[in-house]
Design an enzyme around this catalytic site. Sequence first.
Site, PDB file in Angstrom:
ATOM      1  N   ILE A 260       8.861 -14.764  -1.540  1.00 25.43           N
ATOM      2  CA  ILE A 260       7.757 -14.467  -0.604  1.00 25.43           C
ATOM      3  C   ILE A 260       6.743 -15.614  -0.633  1.00 25.43           C
ATOM      4  CG2 ILE A 260       5.891 -12.865  -0.013  1.00 25.43           C
ATOM      5  CD1 ILE A 260       7.533 -10.631  -1.365  1.00 25.43           C
TER       6      ILE A 260
ATOM      7  N   ILE B  55      -1.335  -9.497  -1.682  1.00 19.15           N
ATOM      8  CA  ILE B  55      -0.202  -8.765  -1.079  1.00 19.15           C
ATOM      9  C   ILE B  55       0.786  -8.360  -2.177  1.00 19.15           C
ATOM     10  CG2 ILE B  55      -0.372  -9.792   1.227  1.00 19.15           C
ATOM     11  CD1 ILE B  55       1.975 -11.654   0.397  1.00 19.15           C
ATOM     12  N   SER B  56       0.333  -8.408  -3.445  1.00 21.59           N
ATOM     13  CA  SER B  56       1.263  -8.084  -4.537  1.00 21.59           C
ATOM     14  C   SER B  56       1.109  -6.618  -4.949  1.00 21.59           C
ATOM     15  CB  SER B  56       1.078  -9.044  -5.703  1.00 21.59           C
ATOM     16  OG  SER B  56      -0.226  -8.970  -6.223  1.00 21.59           O
ATOM     17  N   ARG B  57       0.235  -6.356  -5.899  1.00 24.02           N
ATOM     18  CA  ARG B  57      -0.067  -4.988  -6.305  1.00 24.02           C
ATOM     19  C   ARG B  57      -1.551  -4.937  -6.637  1.00 24.02           C
ATOM     20  NH1 ARG B  57       3.973  -3.935  -4.173  1.00 24.02           N
ATOM     21  NH2 ARG B  57       5.873  -3.013  -5.016  1.00 24.02           N
TER      22      ARG B  57
ATOM     23  N   ASP C 214      -3.880  -6.071   1.040  1.00 23.56           N
ATOM     24  CA  ASP C 214      -2.857  -5.162   1.556  1.00 23.56           C
ATOM     25  C   ASP C 214      -2.514  -4.110   0.505  1.00 23.56           C
ATOM     26  OD1 ASP C 214      -1.081  -4.268   3.559  1.00 23.56           O
ATOM     27  OD2 ASP C 214       0.606  -5.150   2.482  1.00 23.56           O
TER      28      ASP C 214
ATOM     29  N   GLU D 168      -3.652   3.585  -4.106  1.00 26.10           N
ATOM     30  CA  GLU D 168      -3.422   3.523  -2.655  1.00 26.10           C
ATOM     31  C   GLU D 168      -3.200   4.929  -2.144  1.00 26.10           C
ATOM     32  OE1 GLU D 168      -0.112   0.937  -1.856  1.00 26.10           O
ATOM     33  OE2 GLU D 168      -1.102  -0.760  -2.784  1.00 26.10           O
TER      34      GLU D 168
ATOM     35  N   HIS E  78      -0.971  -1.217   2.651  1.00 31.71           N
ATOM     36  CA  HIS E  78       0.316  -1.688   2.138  1.00 31.71           C
ATOM     37  C   HIS E  78       1.311  -1.861   3.298  1.00 31.71           C
ATOM     38  CE1 HIS E  78       2.789  -1.882  -1.795  1.00 31.71           C
ATOM     39  NE2 HIS E  78       3.346  -2.642  -0.873  1.00 31.71           N
TER      40      HIS E  78
ATOM     41  N   GLY F 271       2.817  -4.634   4.034  1.00 27.82           N
ATOM     42  CA  GLY F 271       3.944  -5.392   3.493  1.00 27.82           C
ATOM     43  C   GLY F 271       5.072  -5.669   4.459  1.00 27.82           C
TER      44      GLY F 271
HETATM   45  O1  LIG Z   1       8.663  -5.112  -1.543  1.00 26.45           O
HETATM   46  C1  LIG Z   1       7.686  -4.588  -2.077  1.00 26.45           C
HETATM   47  O2  LIG Z   1       7.693  -4.196  -3.238  1.00 26.45           O
HETATM   48  C2  LIG Z   1       6.469  -4.419  -1.308  1.00 26.45           C
HETATM   49  O3  LIG Z   1       5.525  -3.871  -1.783  1.00 26.45           O
HETATM   50  C3  LIG Z   1       6.402  -4.980   0.066  1.00 26.45           C
HETATM   51  O4  LIG Z   1       5.125  -4.909   0.552  1.00 26.45           O
END
Ligand SMILES: O=C(O)C(=O)CO
Length: 328
Positions: free
Chosen positions: A162, A242-244, A268, A273, A292, A294
């Site tokens: 990513i 955009i990770s956690r 995100d 959440e 999220h 994603g």
């Molecule tokens: O692929 C994942 O784990 C995601 O959270 C994508 O947003």
Amino acid sequence: MEGGELPWLLVNEIGGIRGILHSHVPFLKKHFHLITMKEFLENRKDVGKKVQAIYLWWHKPVIDKELLQSLPNLKVIANSGVGMDHLDLKLVASFGVKMANAPRAVSSSTADTGMALLLASARRLVEVHNISISQSMEYCEADILGVKVTGATLGIVGMGSIGYKIALRAKAFEMNILYHNRTRRKVQEEQAVGATYCKTIDSLLQQADFVMLVVSLTPQTHKLIGKRELELMKPTATLINISRGAVVDQEALVAALQSGVIGAAALDVTSPEPLPRDHPLLKLKNVIITPHLGIKTDKATYMITEEAVENILAALNGLPLPSEVLPS
Ligand SMILES: O=C(O)C(=O)CO
């Protein structure tokens, strides 16, 4: 549900917030006899013996010891995403169950989400949208100056598939790209996207106008970005996650955004959440939050299901899994 010779696949539910998408059901039914958690719980003993695979959708169903004990013929769990932090990998492996994620399907759409957040935050899209649809027609005069993306420095923390796709996209925006990763990429790969390796995360944080977090959540990355790291960033910088959510110390982030230690954040992912409705992050003008998002595009979600099916069938046929995840 009756299911001839097809292997039995357990899913959380069909439709709903945590259920597989209705549009994926015909494809899944070509390969499996589908069983929902509700059906399993109604007839745990008989159904449990038949289930050979689980397809996790948005982290559901929850995989715990009790569930694993109820599924004596379970061979594989396929995850509808790349992050496996919701699974106790060692526990699952101790039951002789294989695990797979879906990196091929996930990376482009998640990278798009990262770039969308970067651009939206830089050009204050949410703020100006809200002004545009409000009754006030004075928005043209308002002092709403964004951050120029062209020529700005992007620091990518986590250069897996990513992260690399984000670099590809950022190159097209003529950004200077720095990255930090446990292992350095090959020089040819760096050159292809014009990315410079930063040995320490600190030097990346000090130089970047935008910091994008793309690491997996592990004990090592839990609260990777805290007060100290935020203070290293430029006061004009934007943090994009955009990770956690748990990769960032959220209390420290709120304080940094309120006091101008950093300029903005685009998230995100949060912890938890969704955030409670009265959470301070939801009240800050310099924050964009998406739920999220994603991978959520029609094509990517379908590809994820295809990748999951590929992995499950490989496991059931005793073949190597294309995207097997092993406990570390
Ligand atoms: O692929 C994942 O784990 C995601 O959270 C994508 O947003």
